[in-house]
Design an enzyme around this catalytic site. Structure first.
Site, mmCIF file in Angstrom:
data_model
loop_
_atom_site.group_PDB
_atom_site.id
_atom_site.type_symbol
_atom_site.label_atom_id
_atom_site.label_comp_id
_atom_site.label_asym_id
_atom_site.label_seq_id
_atom_site.Cartn_x
_atom_site.Cartn_y
_atom_site.Cartn_z
ATOM 1 N N THR A 1 39.641 22.120 33.946
ATOM 2 C CA THR A 1 39.386 23.477 33.473
ATOM 3 C C THR A 1 40.085 23.626 32.122
ATOM 4 O O THR A 1 40.560 22.640 31.543
ATOM 5 C CB THR A 1 39.948 24.542 34.448
ATOM 6 O OG1 THR A 1 41.377 24.448 34.485
ATOM 7 C CG2 THR A 1 39.394 24.343 35.857
ATOM 8 N N ALA B 1 39.102 35.830 36.804
ATOM 9 C CA ALA B 1 37.731 35.434 37.152
ATOM 10 C C ALA B 1 36.874 35.098 35.943
ATOM 11 O O ALA B 1 35.672 34.877 36.094
ATOM 12 C CB ALA B 1 37.070 36.551 37.959
ATOM 13 N N SER B 2 37.453 35.041 34.759
ATOM 14 C CA SER B 2 36.636 34.839 33.564
ATOM 15 C C SER B 2 36.253 33.387 33.329
ATOM 16 O O SER B 2 35.210 33.108 32.725
ATOM 17 C CB SER B 2 37.359 35.389 32.327
ATOM 18 O OG SER B 2 38.602 34.745 32.134
ATOM 19 N N TYR C 1 56.910 26.005 35.299
ATOM 20 C CA TYR C 1 55.675 26.313 36.028
ATOM 21 C C TYR C 1 55.798 25.867 37.477
ATOM 22 O O TYR C 1 55.439 26.601 38.408
ATOM 23 C CB TYR C 1 54.493 25.622 35.352
ATOM 24 C CG TYR C 1 53.219 25.634 36.161
ATOM 25 C CD1 TYR C 1 52.406 26.765 36.198
ATOM 26 C CD2 TYR C 1 52.822 24.508 36.882
ATOM 27 C CE1 TYR C 1 51.234 26.772 36.938
ATOM 28 C CE2 TYR C 1 51.644 24.510 37.619
ATOM 29 C CZ TYR C 1 50.861 25.643 37.642
ATOM 30 O OH TYR C 1 49.701 25.648 38.380
ATOM 31 N N ASP D 1 45.125 43.351 33.066
ATOM 32 C CA ASP D 1 46.204 42.412 32.777
ATOM 33 C C ASP D 1 47.184 42.517 33.940
ATOM 34 O O ASP D 1 47.879 43.531 34.085
ATOM 35 C CB ASP D 1 46.878 42.781 31.460
ATOM 36 C CG ASP D 1 48.013 41.827 31.083
ATOM 37 O OD1 ASP D 1 48.425 41.016 31.933
ATOM 38 O OD2 ASP D 1 48.496 41.920 29.933
ATOM 39 N N ARG E 1 41.773 39.608 31.538
ATOM 40 C CA ARG E 1 41.985 40.286 30.254
ATOM 41 C C ARG E 1 40.739 40.188 29.386
ATOM 42 O O ARG E 1 40.403 41.115 28.668
ATOM 43 C CB ARG E 1 43.203 39.690 29.545
ATOM 44 C CG ARG E 1 44.532 40.091 30.179
ATOM 45 C CD ARG E 1 45.726 39.452 29.516
ATOM 46 N NE ARG E 1 45.842 38.033 29.812
ATOM 47 C CZ ARG E 1 46.900 37.285 29.520
ATOM 48 N NH1 ARG E 1 47.939 37.831 28.907
ATOM 49 N NH2 ARG E 1 46.934 36.017 29.828
#
Length: 286
Positions: A230, A48-49, A193, A97, A72
């Site tokens: 982002t 959420a940072s 990924y 984390d 983190r």
């Protein structure tokens, strides 16, 4: 006759304009009423940072929810909480984390002690490395698996456990997937990924089936965006300027575009399970 037809057309246009306005007002009003049922409820957002997670935290606080944001880098969430302190809801920051199971379990224990239970769990944390399958780093593959797959699965398990212990039958799991969980593009840096996101696609349906077997009304939704502007791309290539270059090649999605889809899924009536939302920029070719 021509004049009459033209006047009829004008009247019809005016009626349609008025009708669209009324329908729009009714839709917005209905949506606000639906979202009001979540006011005061507890939502956990991982990662959420920054980016989508931070944008979602802001939106849900504005809707009056008690948001718990973990990452983190907890300072950014604390800064956002300060910005939102006059809004209807609240934002609480927890350092966690999600690659470390003991930290995840401690976080859920804190949520239980402070809030009783989580009502919505948004597994937003995710990452990619430039690590092709034939030449990539095992450590980087393991980190992608730990965050994108195991962290998501552990958070989903613990969230449902809390919901069921508390008797919450209208909870919601939101899994941040990707268009890469539905197709494979010819780009080796992102292939591993992609493999992790195909697992998220499978987990979305597996969770739905297991909850259905329990006769639970807890819903599961996968959100699968394409290119979003982002920090994701810059972090992937360890070069923020390269990330900016990738994200400005055409008009990409914004974080708020993805948030809109999440809020739509959350706001759907309880008998409606929005299973998966795929969204990509109009100009994205793959």
């Amino acid at each position: 006759m021509y004049t009459t037809a033209r006047n009829d057309a004008r009247d019809t246009t005016k009626w349609l304009q008025r009708s669209r306005y009324k329908v729009h007002r009714l839709t917005v009003y209905t949506f606000i009423l639906v979202m009001e049922r979540w006011a005061g409820r507890v939502v956990l957002i991982t990662g959420a940072s920054v980016g989508i997670g931070a944008a979602l935290a802001k939106r849900l606080v504005q809707h009056g929810m008690k948001v718990v944001g973990c990452a983190r880098n907890v300072q950014k969430i604390q800064d956002l909480a300060e910005e939102l302190k006059t809004e209807k809801g609240t934002l609480t920051a927890i350092k966690c984390d999600i690659t470390k199971e003991e930290e995840v379990l401690d976080m859920f224990a804190k949520i239980k002690a402070d809030f009783g239970s989580v009502d919505i769990c948004v597994s937003n944390a995710g990452l990619s490395h430039d690590s092709p399958i034939l030449t990539g780093s095992t450590q980087q593959w393991r980190e992608m698996l730990d965050v994108n797959v195991l962290g998501l699965a552990i958070c989903s398990r613990e969230a449902v456990k809390q919901m069921r212990e508390k008797g919450i039958d209208d909870g919601h799991l939101i899994l941040l997937n990707s268009m890469s969980g539905h197709r494979i593009i010819h780009s080796s840096p992102g292939h591993f990924y992609t493999a992790t996101k195909f697992m998220v696609t499978a987990l979305t349906e597996c969770l739905r089936q297991e909850l259905n077997d329990l006769k639970s009304h807890i819903r599961v939704t996968g959100i699968s965006p394409g290119m979003v502007y982002t920090e994701f791309q810059g972090r992937m290539f360890k070069d923020m300027s390269k990330g900016d270059e990738i994200c400005t090649a055409y008009k990409t999605l914004e974080a708020d575009d993805v948030v809109d889809s999440i809020v739509y899924a959350i706001g759907a009536p309880g008998h409606v399970q929005v299973h998966d939302i795929l969204l990509r920029p109009t100009e994205q070719s793959t």
